[in-house]
Design a protein around this motif. Structure first.
Motif, PDB file in Angstrom:
ATOM      1  N   THR A  15      -6.288   0.232  -0.555  1.00  0.00           N
ATOM      2  CA  THR A  15      -6.137  -0.436   0.735  1.00  0.00           C
ATOM      3  C   THR A  15      -5.054  -1.503   0.632  1.00  0.00           C
ATOM      4  O   THR A  15      -5.083  -2.343  -0.276  1.00  0.00           O
ATOM      5  N   PHE A  16      -4.109  -1.481   1.547  1.00  0.00           N
ATOM      6  CA  PHE A  16      -3.037  -2.468   1.603  1.00  0.00           C
ATOM      7  C   PHE A  16      -3.385  -3.503   2.678  1.00  0.00           C
ATOM      8  O   PHE A  16      -3.884  -3.148   3.748  1.00  0.00           O
ATOM      9  N   PHE A  17      -3.110  -4.765   2.395  1.00  0.00           N
ATOM     10  CA  PHE A  17      -3.399  -5.784   3.393  1.00  0.00           C
ATOM     11  C   PHE A  17      -2.344  -6.889   3.362  1.00  0.00           C
ATOM     12  O   PHE A  17      -1.692  -7.144   2.338  1.00  0.00           O
ATOM     13  N   GLY A  18      -2.186  -7.514   4.511  1.00  0.00           N
ATOM     14  CA  GLY A  18      -1.322  -8.679   4.636  1.00  0.00           C
ATOM     15  C   GLY A  18      -1.968  -9.649   5.603  1.00  0.00           C
ATOM     16  O   GLY A  18      -2.619  -9.247   6.569  1.00  0.00           O
TER      17      GLY A  18
ATOM     18  N   VAL B 111      -9.050  -2.317  -9.257  1.00  0.00           N
ATOM     19  CA  VAL B 111      -8.161  -3.466  -9.399  1.00  0.00           C
ATOM     20  C   VAL B 111      -7.680  -3.945  -8.033  1.00  0.00           C
ATOM     21  O   VAL B 111      -7.215  -3.137  -7.223  1.00  0.00           O
ATOM     22  N   ASP B 112      -7.809  -5.243  -7.785  1.00  0.00           N
ATOM     23  CA  ASP B 112      -7.230  -5.873  -6.599  1.00  0.00           C
ATOM     24  C   ASP B 112      -6.135  -6.822  -7.064  1.00  0.00           C
ATOM     25  O   ASP B 112      -6.293  -7.540  -8.059  1.00  0.00           O
ATOM     26  N   ILE B 113      -5.030  -6.836  -6.346  1.00  0.00           N
ATOM     27  CA  ILE B 113      -3.897  -7.662  -6.740  1.00  0.00           C
ATOM     28  C   ILE B 113      -3.242  -8.233  -5.490  1.00  0.00           C
ATOM     29  O   ILE B 113      -3.231  -7.591  -4.432  1.00  0.00           O
ATOM     30  N   GLY B 114      -2.707  -9.450  -5.590  1.00  0.00           N
ATOM     31  CA  GLY B 114      -2.062 -10.044  -4.426  1.00  0.00           C
ATOM     32  C   GLY B 114      -1.218 -11.242  -4.780  1.00  0.00           C
ATOM     33  O   GLY B 114      -1.372 -11.852  -5.844  1.00  0.00           O
ATOM     34  N   VAL B 115      -0.303 -11.571  -3.879  1.00  0.00           N
ATOM     35  CA  VAL B 115       0.547 -12.751  -4.013  1.00  0.00           C
ATOM     36  C   VAL B 115       0.528 -13.504  -2.687  1.00  0.00           C
ATOM     37  O   VAL B 115       0.346 -12.916  -1.619  1.00  0.00           O
ATOM     38  N   SER B 116       0.717 -14.816  -2.765  1.00  0.00           N
ATOM     39  CA  SER B 116       0.735 -15.635  -1.558  1.00  0.00           C
ATOM     40  C   SER B 116       1.729 -16.770  -1.725  1.00  0.00           C
ATOM     41  O   SER B 116       2.068 -17.166  -2.843  1.00  0.00           O
TER      42      SER B 116
ATOM     43  N   LYS C 296      -5.950  -3.678  -2.463  1.00  0.00           N
ATOM     44  CA  LYS C 296      -7.298  -3.506  -2.996  1.00  0.00           C
ATOM     45  C   LYS C 296      -7.398  -2.104  -3.595  1.00  0.00           C
ATOM     46  O   LYS C 296      -6.870  -1.143  -3.045  1.00  0.00           O
ATOM     47  N   ASN C 297      -8.091  -2.005  -4.716  1.00  0.00           N
ATOM     48  CA  ASN C 297      -8.224  -0.727  -5.433  1.00  0.00           C
ATOM     49  C   ASN C 297      -6.842  -0.134  -5.710  1.00  0.00           C
ATOM     50  O   ASN C 297      -6.497   0.965  -5.270  1.00  0.00           O
ATOM     51  N   LEU C 298      -6.063  -0.898  -6.438  1.00  0.00           N
ATOM     52  CA  LEU C 298      -4.660  -0.598  -6.699  1.00  0.00           C
ATOM     53  C   LEU C 298      -4.432   0.828  -7.191  1.00  0.00           C
ATOM     54  O   LEU C 298      -3.494   1.512  -6.766  1.00  0.00           O
TER      55      LEU C 298
END
Length: 710
Positions: free
Chosen positions: A701-704, A650-655, A672-674
């Protein structure tokens, strides 16, 4: 929620994964509570596509079933490369084949990358050597649209497109401006002091006042942080440093006449094996090391002209040069001769294409043309006694007829003839596609095609892997002959109402003289395990894809499921020697490393305060060959055929967007890969089987990122 760690037992069954789907969807929905009507970007049936017929037309009108992944989705989801981008298509999967260098390849309709035509702007500038690591070396920021045709249906594409084609359509700017994106990411695991991952990408568009000249310039740097995930002192995720640069220019001296020139360059350093201070030493001083320095240059020029209402032509040339300096080995495999692991490879690909189209009337369009492909591969790898200098050529001639006898029906059929340097006689491939649309909201497509793969060197042959302290490589049988195929598909599509869309694609491919890779070890070459590609018996690939999409003005939900089966007419030797009890033989009547079940969830929400997305990829069990060696001595203990568990990635994000000066700043946070659903039985130690790797390519993986457009 307690999540399984790397060392946890394998999970069993699907119910846990189903629960995670619901949990993830709930999290994404709660992240977008502030909704507003922003206008729907999801009317994909009006999207213009070119891949099926090389004529720009709305997706709803093409008889060749085409799937589209647009640049907006790639940017919203923080997609870095082509390898990540293609997994937004149902049934398309990325397979990681080596735990030292993390070589990745594409699977489509269950078939590996060697069966897929990879195109840029309709031309195969993706060479054999580029296929080893190249799908990770194309930045997503340069892609305008990805068009995917599964199976056959068009005579425009020759050998290597048995499973279909993936066409990268370059972006065309509408106005002058640019954007700069900076991204930082970090993954779970021991990075032994190495710098974190991330990327920096910049792009500038120029559009003249009269729009006759357009140009795009871009450049970027991308880094993947190396990781040791099971604490054994060897990488499970390799280090990658990638620099890219290029430009694209369009010149329209007259209406409906376009000259385009593309140039791109990439330079990648990749390293895996021993961790710690070994990364500061030469690779041949490590127990295990794979270090690859690869450079790729591509250049294409295309002239497309519509002379009048009836005639249009296209002339194109593409050149690709790929060079690789590599090290495969280490002291465990090569001992005092560890310097033998150094090698070099280069690949030059030339492609010429000429096409003409004649629109006789609204009912008839004729397309005919020819293309010529020449590829030279030079590969010197002393550690496995391989020295190649081979040139492969293919001349293709084709003719195609688009016939629309009435408003309900569209047929496109043709014949292609290929003259291949590795085959004595020409091969003729008839192909046809049909579209029946009894009403605006219902379309049914069908296709039948024949194809073949010539007995050439493939990208998998140019990679060397370590197994039990030895090196393993693949050679072609001198008597290898072409593999032929027949594919049929049926694809209904129903727009149930303005919000709900339902699609299905049933497919079946028959393969004769199937290419199989079998053990063929030469006892006179200790430390090297040879395998041979030869012709097996027939095999078949069949299955169905189901897609359900619900679209509103401010959110969309798409669910897909692919069920497929790949099997040989009789069991094939996968590992071992039938006459050796320790090197026990393993046979299989199904393709290995290929899951039978694949699921995809895509949720996007345009909110008042933030936008959000969630992507879920479900991968079913598959058979994975495994060589078991003594962890202390490397002595062979036996072979196994393991069954992998289910994976739910699972990948998840907000913008959120902010107006800054004359531009717009977009901030994005994501994971990524929650659930950190990753392989739990990673091989360990210097004598590990590097090919025993499966499942998601990265742990959690955490990203910003910050993206400024002006």
């Amino acid at each position: 929620m307690n999540q399984p760690s790397i060392g946890a037992p394998q999970r069993a069954g699907l119910p846990h994964s189903v629960a995670l789907w619901a949990t993830a969807l709930g999290m994404c929905t709660s992240a977008s509570l502030w909704a507003q009507d922003t206008g729907s970007p999801f009317d994909t049936l009006e999207t213009t596509v070119v891949t099926g017929s090389q004529v720009a037309e709305p997706l709803r009108d093409t008889p060749v079933r085409t799937e589209v992944i647009d640049a907006a989705l790639l940017q919203q989801t923080g997609t870095r490369t082509l390898a990540e981008a293609v997994e937004f298509s149902p049934g398309v999967r990325i397979d990681t084949a080596c735990s030292n260098c993390n070589q990745q390849s594409i699977q489509m309709l269950g078939l590996p990358q060697q069966y897929i035509g990879l195109l840029f702007d309709g031309m195969p500038s993706f060479s054999t050597l580029a296929g080893v690591y190249g799908i990770e070396q194309i930045p997503a920021g340069t892609i305008g649209q990805i068009e995917i045709v599964k199976g056959g249906g068009s005579v425009l594409y020759g050998p290597g497109a048995v499973a279909g084609v993936i066409n990268l359509v370059p972006r065309e700017p509408e106005e002058s401006g640019g954007r700069i994106e900076a991204r930082l990411q970090g993954s779970q695991g021991d990075s032994f002091g190495q710098a974190p991952g991330g990327n920096l990408f910049g792009l500038y568009d120029y559009v003249s006042d009269d729009e006759k000249v357009k140009a795009t310039f871009y450049g970027g740097f991308d880094r993947v942080q190396p990781l040791d995930l099971n604490g054994d002192g060897f990488t499970d995720v390799s280090m990658r440093n990638l620099a890219t640069a290029g430009f694209r220019t369009l010149w329209r001296p007259a209406e409906d006449h376009t000259l385009s020139i593309d140039f791109s360059y990439s330079d990648e350093e990749r390293r895996g094996g021993d961790t710690g201070d070994a990364f500061e030493r030469a690779p041949n001083e490590s127990q295990i090391a794979e270090e690859i320095m690869s450079q790729r240059l591509t250049n294409t020029i295309k002239w497309q002209a519509d002379w009048n209402a009836q005639w249009s032509t296209r002339f194109a040339y593409a050149y690709s040069h790929t060079k690789r300096d590599s090290y495969y080995g280490g002291t465990v495999a090569l001992g005092t001769d560890s310097a033998l692991g150094f090698g070099n490879t280069k690949d030059d690909l030339h492609f010429l294409d000429a096409l003409a189209s004649y629109q006789l009337s609204d009912q008839h369009r004729f397309t005919f043309g020819s293309n010529f492909k020449s590829e030279n591969i030079v590969d010197n790898q002393g550690s496995v006694n391989r020295n190649l200098d081979q040139t492969f050529e293919n001349l293709g001639i084709y003719a195609q007829h688009r016939w629309k006898p009435q408003e309900l029906w569209t047929l496109e059929y043709g014949l292609r003839g290929d003259f291949n340097s590795e085959i004595n006689d020409p091969i003729f491939s008839p192909r046809a596609a049909i579209l029946w649309s009894p009403e605006d909201d219902l379309r049914i497509r069908g296709a039948v095609s024949t194809g073949f793969r010539a007995p050439e060197v493939f990208d998998e042959d140019l990679h060397i892997e370590s197994v039990g302290g030895d090196l393993r490589t693949t050679f072609n049988d001198p008597n290898l002959k072409e593999e032929s195929s027949v594919t049929i598909s049926l694809s209904p599509e129903w727009q149930v109402n303005e919000h709900l869309r339902l699609e299905m694609n049933a497919f079946h491919t028959w393969l004769d003289d199937t290419f199989v890779v079998q053990p063929n070890d030469d006892p006179s070459t200790p430390g090297v395990i040879e395998e041979i590609r030869t012709n097996g018996e027939g095999s078949k690939v069949y299955g169905a894809e189901f897609n359900l999409g619900y679209f509103t003005d401010f959110w969309s939900l798409e669910l897909s499921w692919v069920q497929q089966r790949l099997e040989y007419d009789s069991p094939q030797l996968v590992l071992g020697d039938p006459d050796d009890t320790i090197d026990n033989a393993i046979f299989s009547n199904t393709y290995v490393r290929t899951p039978e079940s694949l699921g995809l969830l895509r949720f996007n929400h345009d909110g008042k305060w933030v936008d959000s997305f969630i992507t879920g990829k479900l991968t079913g069990p598959m058979d994975i060959p495994r060589v078991v060696s003594n962890p202390g001595t490397g002595d062979l203990e036996g072979n196994r055929l393991e069954r992998s568990p289910w994976f739910f990635n699972v990948d998840i994000g907000v913008s959120r967007d902010f107006l800054v000066g004359d531009g717009e700043l977009t901030t994005t946070l994501g994971i990524k890969n929650l659930f950190d659903d990753y392989q739990s039985d990673l091989e360990s130690g210097a004598f590990r089987d590097a090919s025993y790797i499966y499942g998601p390519a990265f742990p959690r993986t955490f990203f910003g990122s910050l993206n400024y457009s002006f």
